[in-house]
Motif scaffolding. Structure first.
Motif, PDB file in Angstrom:
ATOM      1  N   VAL A   8     -43.255  88.199  91.645  1.00 47.80           N
ATOM      2  CA  VAL A   8     -43.628  90.142  92.198  1.00 47.80           C
ATOM      3  C   VAL A   8     -41.977  90.591  91.556  1.00 47.80           C
ATOM      4  N   PRO A   9     -42.002  90.999  90.449  1.00 50.90           N
ATOM      5  CA  PRO A   9     -40.367  91.021  90.059  1.00 50.90           C
ATOM      6  C   PRO A   9     -39.999  92.895  90.395  1.00 50.90           C
ATOM      7  N   ASP A  10     -40.610  93.425  91.118  1.00 46.26           N
ATOM      8  CA  ASP A  10     -40.238  94.781  90.996  1.00 46.26           C
ATOM      9  C   ASP A  10     -41.992  95.054  91.711  1.00 46.26           C
ATOM     10  N   VAL A  11     -41.262  95.309  93.038  1.00 47.55           N
ATOM     11  CA  VAL A  11     -42.838  95.714  94.140  1.00 47.55           C
ATOM     12  C   VAL A  11     -43.265  96.637  93.600  1.00 47.55           C
ATOM     13  N   PRO A  66     -64.444 109.015 109.226  1.00 44.20           N
ATOM     14  CA  PRO A  66     -63.627 108.582 108.083  1.00 44.20           C
ATOM     15  C   PRO A  66     -62.409 108.555 108.562  1.00 44.20           C
ATOM     16  N   ALA A  67     -61.028 107.549 107.644  1.00 42.46           N
ATOM     17  CA  ALA A  67     -59.896 107.478 108.321  1.00 42.46           C
ATOM     18  C   ALA A  67     -59.047 107.318 106.653  1.00 42.46           C
ATOM     19  N   GLU A  68     -57.709 107.493 107.843  1.00 43.14           N
ATOM     20  CA  GLU A  68     -56.398 107.983 106.502  1.00 43.14           C
ATOM     21  C   GLU A  68     -55.126 107.314 107.221  1.00 43.14           C
ATOM     22  N   ARG A  69     -54.092 107.172 106.190  1.00 42.67           N
ATOM     23  CA  ARG A  69     -52.869 106.733 106.654  1.00 42.67           C
ATOM     24  C   ARG A  69     -51.982 107.033 105.502  1.00 42.67           C
ATOM     25  N   THR A  70     -50.968 107.170 105.918  1.00 44.33           N
ATOM     26  CA  THR A  70     -49.961 107.570 104.669  1.00 44.33           C
ATOM     27  C   THR A  70     -48.756 106.581 105.222  1.00 44.33           C
ATOM     28  N   LEU A  71     -48.348 106.183 103.710  1.00 45.47           N
ATOM     29  CA  LEU A  71     -47.407 105.482 104.351  1.00 45.47           C
ATOM     30  C   LEU A  71     -46.118 105.685 102.776  1.00 45.47           C
ATOM     31  N   ARG A  72     -44.685 105.895 103.288  1.00 49.68           N
ATOM     32  CA  ARG A  72     -43.547 106.115 102.028  1.00 49.68           C
ATOM     33  C   ARG A  72     -43.266 104.186 101.581  1.00 49.68           C
ATOM     34  N   PHE A  73     -43.294 104.165 100.172  1.00 48.74           N
ATOM     35  CA  PHE A  73     -42.243 102.606 100.170  1.00 48.74           C
ATOM     36  C   PHE A  73     -40.729 103.021  99.119  1.00 48.74           C
ATOM     37  N   LEU A  74     -39.464 102.170  99.221  1.00 51.34           N
ATOM     38  CA  LEU A  74     -38.900 103.241  98.750  1.00 51.34           C
ATOM     39  C   LEU A  74     -37.702 101.803  97.976  1.00 51.34           C
ATOM     40  N   PRO A  75     -37.264 102.340  97.244  1.00 51.19           N
ATOM     41  CA  PRO A  75     -36.671 101.653  97.451  1.00 51.19           C
ATOM     42  C   PRO A  75     -35.584 100.573  98.000  1.00 51.19           C
ATOM     43  N   ASP A  76     -34.924  99.339  97.801  1.00 49.14           N
ATOM     44  CA  ASP A  76     -34.509  98.710  98.899  1.00 49.14           C
ATOM     45  C   ASP A  76     -33.180  98.546  98.456  1.00 49.14           C
ATOM     46  N   THR A  81     -37.069  95.026  95.619  1.00 50.43           N
ATOM     47  CA  THR A  81     -37.589  95.194  96.823  1.00 50.43           C
ATOM     48  C   THR A  81     -37.948  96.715  97.370  1.00 50.43           C
ATOM     49  N   ALA A  82     -38.508  97.167  98.557  1.00 54.18           N
ATOM     50  CA  ALA A  82     -38.932  97.853  98.928  1.00 54.18           C
ATOM     51  C   ALA A  82     -38.507  98.257 100.543  1.00 54.18           C
ATOM     52  N   VAL A  83     -37.920  99.362 101.227  1.00 54.18           N
ATOM     53  CA  VAL A  83     -38.546  99.748 101.998  1.00 54.18           C
ATOM     54  C   VAL A  83     -39.805 100.533 102.889  1.00 54.18           C
ATOM     55  N   VAL A  84     -40.644  99.946 103.696  1.00 56.19           N
ATOM     56  CA  VAL A  84     -41.814 100.449 103.781  1.00 56.19           C
ATOM     57  C   VAL A  84     -41.297 102.239 105.443  1.00 56.19           C
ATOM     58  N   HIS A  93     -41.303  98.159 107.669  1.00 52.70           N
ATOM     59  CA  HIS A  93     -41.252  97.178 107.147  1.00 52.70           C
ATOM     60  C   HIS A  93     -40.237  97.135 106.189  1.00 52.70           C
ATOM     61  N   GLY A  94     -39.515  95.910 105.511  1.00 56.24           N
ATOM     62  CA  GLY A  94     -38.971  95.662 104.670  1.00 56.24           C
ATOM     63  C   GLY A  94     -40.649  94.734 103.584  1.00 56.24           C
ATOM     64  N   LEU A  95     -40.023  94.979 102.331  1.00 57.01           N
ATOM     65  CA  LEU A  95     -41.192  94.215 101.611  1.00 57.01           C
ATOM     66  C   LEU A  95     -40.428  93.257 100.328  1.00 57.01           C
ATOM     67  N   ASP A  96     -40.609  92.405 100.205  1.00 56.28           N
ATOM     68  CA  ASP A  96     -40.194  91.685  99.258  1.00 56.28           C
ATOM     69  C   ASP A  96     -41.111  90.670  98.376  1.00 56.28           C
ATOM     70  N   LEU A  97     -41.697  91.233  97.488  1.00 53.14           N
ATOM     71  CA  LEU A  97     -42.632  90.469  96.923  1.00 53.14           C
ATOM     72  C   LEU A  97     -42.310  89.329  95.213  1.00 53.14           C
ATOM     73  N   ARG A  98     -40.994  89.206  94.997  1.00 49.60           N
ATOM     74  CA  ARG A  98     -39.923  88.640  94.414  1.00 49.60           C
ATOM     75  C   ARG A  98     -40.547  87.136  94.421  1.00 49.60           C
ATOM     76  N   GLY A  99     -40.774  86.399  95.516  1.00 51.27           N
ATOM     77  CA  GLY A  99     -41.306  84.826  95.377  1.00 51.27           C
ATOM     78  C   GLY A  99     -43.502  85.210  95.647  1.00 51.27           C
ATOM     79  N   GLY A 100     -43.837  86.234  95.213  1.00 50.53           N
ATOM     80  CA  GLY A 100     -45.341  86.165  96.057  1.00 50.53           C
ATOM     81  C   GLY A 100     -46.075  86.679  97.361  1.00 50.53           C
ATOM     82  N   HIS A 101     -45.306  86.066  98.036  1.00 50.76           N
ATOM     83  CA  HIS A 101     -45.324  86.255  99.518  1.00 50.76           C
ATOM     84  C   HIS A 101     -44.361  86.311 100.299  1.00 50.76           C
ATOM     85  N   HIS A 102     -44.595  87.052 101.204  1.00 53.51           N
ATOM     86  CA  HIS A 102     -43.434  87.919 102.024  1.00 53.51           C
ATOM     87  C   HIS A 102     -43.726  88.155 103.679  1.00 53.51           C
TER      88      HIS A 102
END
Length: 147
Positions: A8-11, A66-76, A81-84, A93-102
């Motif tokens: 994934v070139p851009d998460v 019922p269950a819910e949660r909210t997170l923010r995914f920001l550009p790193d 890549t992203a910062v969660v 945590h960080g998130l880098d899926l450019r290789g398809g796995h993190h």
């Protein structure tokens, strides 16, 4: 599942939109299993990035709630890549899926959350969080399918 990661070139571009969610939560200490079903929506967040809002029903010990949660995914700093962050702004945590796995670690008190993120296709990805420590021994496996 293909068994191979799909790069994934851009998460943030990949995640944008709506996803169906199915999660199994296994408490290994008590040998109990619960299930969450619902949706996750990644929408444009004020100030940039994506707002991740998950909502659905979590069934635990035969009781559905019922269950819910909210997170923010920001550009790193690294493009694609992203910062969660949690809803209150704390780092998750960080998130880098450019290789398809993190793999990401998140210490929480004395417990350690280790998440594995794998993209299987343009419309399918999954996470497996293993939580170990004095308070928890859990495996949370989630499948996401584009809605």
């Amino acid at each position: 599942m293909t068994g191979e990661a799909w790069p994934v070139p851009d998460v943030l571009a990949y995640l944008a939109g709506s996803w169906r969610v199915e999660r199994t939560v296994r408490d290994r200490a008590e040998d109990l299993t619960g299930v969450f079903t619902g949706t996750t929506r990644f929408t444009a967040a004020a100030g940039g990035g994506l707002l991740h809002v998950e909502s659905g029903v979590f069934t635990w010990r035969g009781v559905a709630r019922p269950a819910e949660r909210t997170l923010r995914f920001l550009p790193d700093a690294t493009p694609g890549t992203a910062v969660v962050r949690f809803a209150d702004g704390r780092f998750f945590h960080g998130l880098d899926l450019r290789g398809g796995h993190h793999v990401a670690d998140h210490p929480c008190s004395a417990d350690l959350y280790r998440g594995e993120f794998t993209v299987d296709a343009a419309d399918r990805w999954r996470t497996v969080w293993r939580v170990r420590g004095p308070a928890k021994d859990l495996v949370l496996a989630t499948e996401y399918h584009r809605a």
